[in-house]
Design a protein around this motif. Structure first.
Motif, PDB file in Angstrom:
ATOM      1  N   UNK A   1      25.079  30.047   9.391  1.00 30.43           N
ATOM      2  CA  UNK A   1      25.781  29.128   8.498  1.00 30.43           C
ATOM      3  C   UNK A   1      24.915  27.891   8.291  1.00 30.43           C
ATOM      4  N   UNK A   2      24.554  27.600   7.028  1.00 24.95           N
ATOM      5  CA  UNK A   2      23.725  26.424   6.729  1.00 24.95           C
ATOM      6  C   UNK A   2      24.627  25.238   6.419  1.00 24.95           C
ATOM      7  N   UNK A   3      24.556  24.219   7.252  1.00 28.11           N
ATOM      8  CA  UNK A   3      25.465  23.083   7.181  1.00 28.11           C
ATOM      9  C   UNK A   3      24.741  21.848   6.650  1.00 28.11           C
ATOM     10  N   UNK A   4      25.271  21.262   5.598  1.00 25.62           N
ATOM     11  CA  UNK A   4      24.639  20.118   4.953  1.00 25.62           C
ATOM     12  C   UNK A   4      24.459  18.914   5.848  1.00 25.62           C
ATOM     13  N   UNK A   5      25.180  18.870   6.958  1.00 26.40           N
ATOM     14  CA  UNK A   5      25.016  17.777   7.918  1.00 26.40           C
ATOM     15  C   UNK A   5      23.631  17.782   8.550  1.00 26.40           C
ATOM     16  N   UNK A   6      22.932  18.951   8.441  1.00 24.60           N
ATOM     17  CA  UNK A   6      21.604  19.067   9.014  1.00 24.60           C
ATOM     18  C   UNK A   6      21.517  20.009  10.197  1.00 24.60           C
TER      19      UNK A   6
ATOM     20  N   UNK B   1      21.249  17.646   4.159  1.00 26.21           N
ATOM     21  CA  UNK B   1      21.204  18.161   2.792  1.00 26.21           C
ATOM     22  C   UNK B   1      20.860  19.631   2.687  1.00 26.21           C
ATOM     23  N   UNK B   2      20.422  20.239   3.800  1.00 25.35           N
ATOM     24  CA  UNK B   2      20.038  21.657   3.786  1.00 25.35           C
ATOM     25  C   UNK B   2      21.291  22.514   3.923  1.00 25.35           C
TER      26      UNK B   2
ATOM     27  N   UNK C   1      16.653  24.546   1.446  1.00 23.31           N
ATOM     28  CA  UNK C   1      16.072  23.512   0.599  1.00 23.31           C
ATOM     29  C   UNK C   1      16.739  22.168   0.860  1.00 23.31           C
ATOM     30  N   UNK C   2      15.942  21.113   0.838  1.00 19.77           N
ATOM     31  CA  UNK C   2      16.505  19.772   0.943  1.00 19.77           C
ATOM     32  C   UNK C   2      15.457  18.747   0.507  1.00 19.77           C
ATOM     33  N   UNK C   3      15.767  17.481   0.735  1.00 20.27           N
ATOM     34  CA  UNK C   3      14.856  16.368   0.416  1.00 20.27           C
ATOM     35  C   UNK C   3      15.290  15.171   1.246  1.00 20.27           C
ATOM     36  N   UNK C   4      14.517  14.100   1.169  1.00 18.19           N
ATOM     37  CA  UNK C   4      14.926  12.846   1.795  1.00 18.19           C
ATOM     38  C   UNK C   4      15.828  12.078   0.837  1.00 18.19           C
ATOM     39  N   UNK C   5      16.722  11.259   1.395  1.00 19.62           N
ATOM     40  CA  UNK C   5      17.682  10.527   0.578  1.00 19.62           C
ATOM     41  C   UNK C   5      17.523   9.026   0.741  1.00 19.62           C
TER      42      UNK C   5
ATOM     43  N   UNK D   1      11.553  19.741  -0.172  1.00 20.06           N
ATOM     44  CA  UNK D   1      10.901  20.709   0.707  1.00 20.06           C
ATOM     45  C   UNK D   1      11.754  21.960   0.875  1.00 20.06           C
ATOM     46  N   UNK D   2      11.079  23.046   1.258  1.00 18.02           N
ATOM     47  CA  UNK D   2      11.748  24.219   1.799  1.00 18.02           C
ATOM     48  C   UNK D   2      11.517  24.207   3.306  1.00 18.02           C
ATOM     49  N   UNK D   3      12.595  24.236   4.063  1.00 18.23           N
ATOM     50  CA  UNK D   3      12.504  24.314   5.517  1.00 18.23           C
ATOM     51  C   UNK D   3      12.382  25.781   5.924  1.00 18.23           C
ATOM     52  N   UNK D   4      11.441  26.077   6.813  1.00 17.26           N
ATOM     53  CA  UNK D   4      11.295  27.418   7.363  1.00 17.26           C
ATOM     54  C   UNK D   4      11.756  27.372   8.813  1.00 17.26           C
TER      55      UNK D   4
END
Length: 341
Positions: free
Chosen positions: A259-264, A288-289, A304-308, A331-334
């Motif tokens: 589960x990909x959680x936007x909280x990080x 954001x990911x 996928x995410x970025x800095x805010x 960026x794409x996080x691996x």
């Protein structure tokens, strides 16, 4: 004391037939400063398609380099891969259209306008050779013939559709976000044949499937993963996940659900059998990911995410403002495992 802790750790690993830790392995820079939604792996060609504002970035997963940028996909959301037809189908949410490109050259084949408003998630079902786009503003699914690229039907869904999966044998499943349901579509009849409540799950978004155990994994806005029997619609298990989830992926080789959680974070769930599931670990990613894709060949995960920047203060015109994206930070996080099991 150290020996006791080590012994307990080994016992835990053996008893669960599993001992594994996922971690952020690398970041792949992506050009562009706009928002993102889904990302999809072309496992055959080992390419990653990343929705990004008004374009799709294509990353070669062998070199981790961007090898193509597919333009004119305004408000892009989803990408569906049809390897048997060498096509990718991309939803253009702001254009109410589907962009179809060649999987190897990335050249435009056709851009098809649809009646559905704000197409979001998209699914290619190889069994029927149909493409299903899920339209957020008209609460329906547009069905296209993947060979001719022609629209063949619109299926009313009675609520806002989110992600969708196929059982590869003629049944399509789709989350209905505002009704807390999963609907089943017959891929031959092109009609809804079942509607299941997934309570206590609320606002389901991402959806994955284990074809072997016939289990659906629906991740919800109230920090729950709901495991559902794909034959009966019975809720088998409810599991806690992180906040801000919008995606879920299943690794069939390792029997793991992510589960990909936007909280990080990523919540990792182990499927021990068709009726037994447990949370194994929480992996730190980056704020954001919220969407995720799994590489079936390597087992790597991509987000996928970025800095805010700072979040603006709410106004009457914009009561829920979003924080700005820091330029050149996409960026794409691996995320990879340190175990080969």
């Amino acid at each position: 004391m150290k020996r006791t802790i080590l012994s307990l750790f080994l016992i835990f690993c053996i008893s669960n037939s599993y001992c594994q830790t996922y971690k952020l392995a690398k970041k792949i820079n992506i050009t562009g400063n706009e928002g993102w939604d889904y990302l999809t792996v072309d496992d055959v060609n080992q390419h990653l398609f990343v929705s990004h504002g008004n374009v799709v970035n294509v990353v070669d997963l062998k070199s981790n380099k961007t090898i193509a940028t597919i333009p004119d996909t305004k408000g892009v959301h989803g990408i569906a891969i049809a390897n048997d037809l060498s096509k990718a189908f991309i939803t253009d949410g702001k254009d109410n259209a589907v962009t179809i490109v060649n999987l190897k050259t990335f050249e435009l084949i056709e851009k098809v306008a649809i009646e559905g408003q704000k197409p979001d998630a998209v699914l290619y079902d190889q069994f029927s050779q149909k493409v299903f786009t899920y339209n957020a503003n008209t609460n329906d699914a547009t069905v296209m013939d993947a060979i001719t690229n022609k629209v063949v039907k619109t299926i009313p869904l009675g609520g806002k559709p989110e992600f969708s999966v196929t059982n590869t044998k003629g049944l399509i499943y789709v989350n209905i976000e505002d009704k807390n349901e999963i609907k089943t579509i017959d891929a031959a009849k092109l009609e809804v044949i079942a509607t299941w409540s997934i309570a206590p799950g609320d606002e389901p978004s991402g959806l994955a499937i284990d074809l072997e155990s016939n289990r659906l994994f629906s991740v919800c806005g109230n920090k729950l993963m709901i495991v559902v029997d794909a034959s009966s619609g019975k809720v088998i298990k409810t599991l806690p996940i992180g906040d801000g989830c919008d995606g879920v992926a299943f690794d069939a080789k390792k029997k793991l659900v992510f589960s990909s959680n936007g909280e990080g974070t990523i919540t990792v769930v182990k499927e021990q059998n068709a009726n037994k599931f447990s949370v194994l670990e929480t992996v730190k990613t980056q704020k954001g990911a919220r969407t995720i894709a799994v590489n079936k060949t390597s087992g790597d995960l991509y987000l996928t995410t970025a800095d805010f920047g700072e979040k603006p203060k709410p106004t009457t015109e914009n009561p829920n403002p979003r924080a700005s994206i820091v330029p050149d930070s996409s960026v794409v996080l691996v995320v990879a495992s340190n175990s080969k099991k």
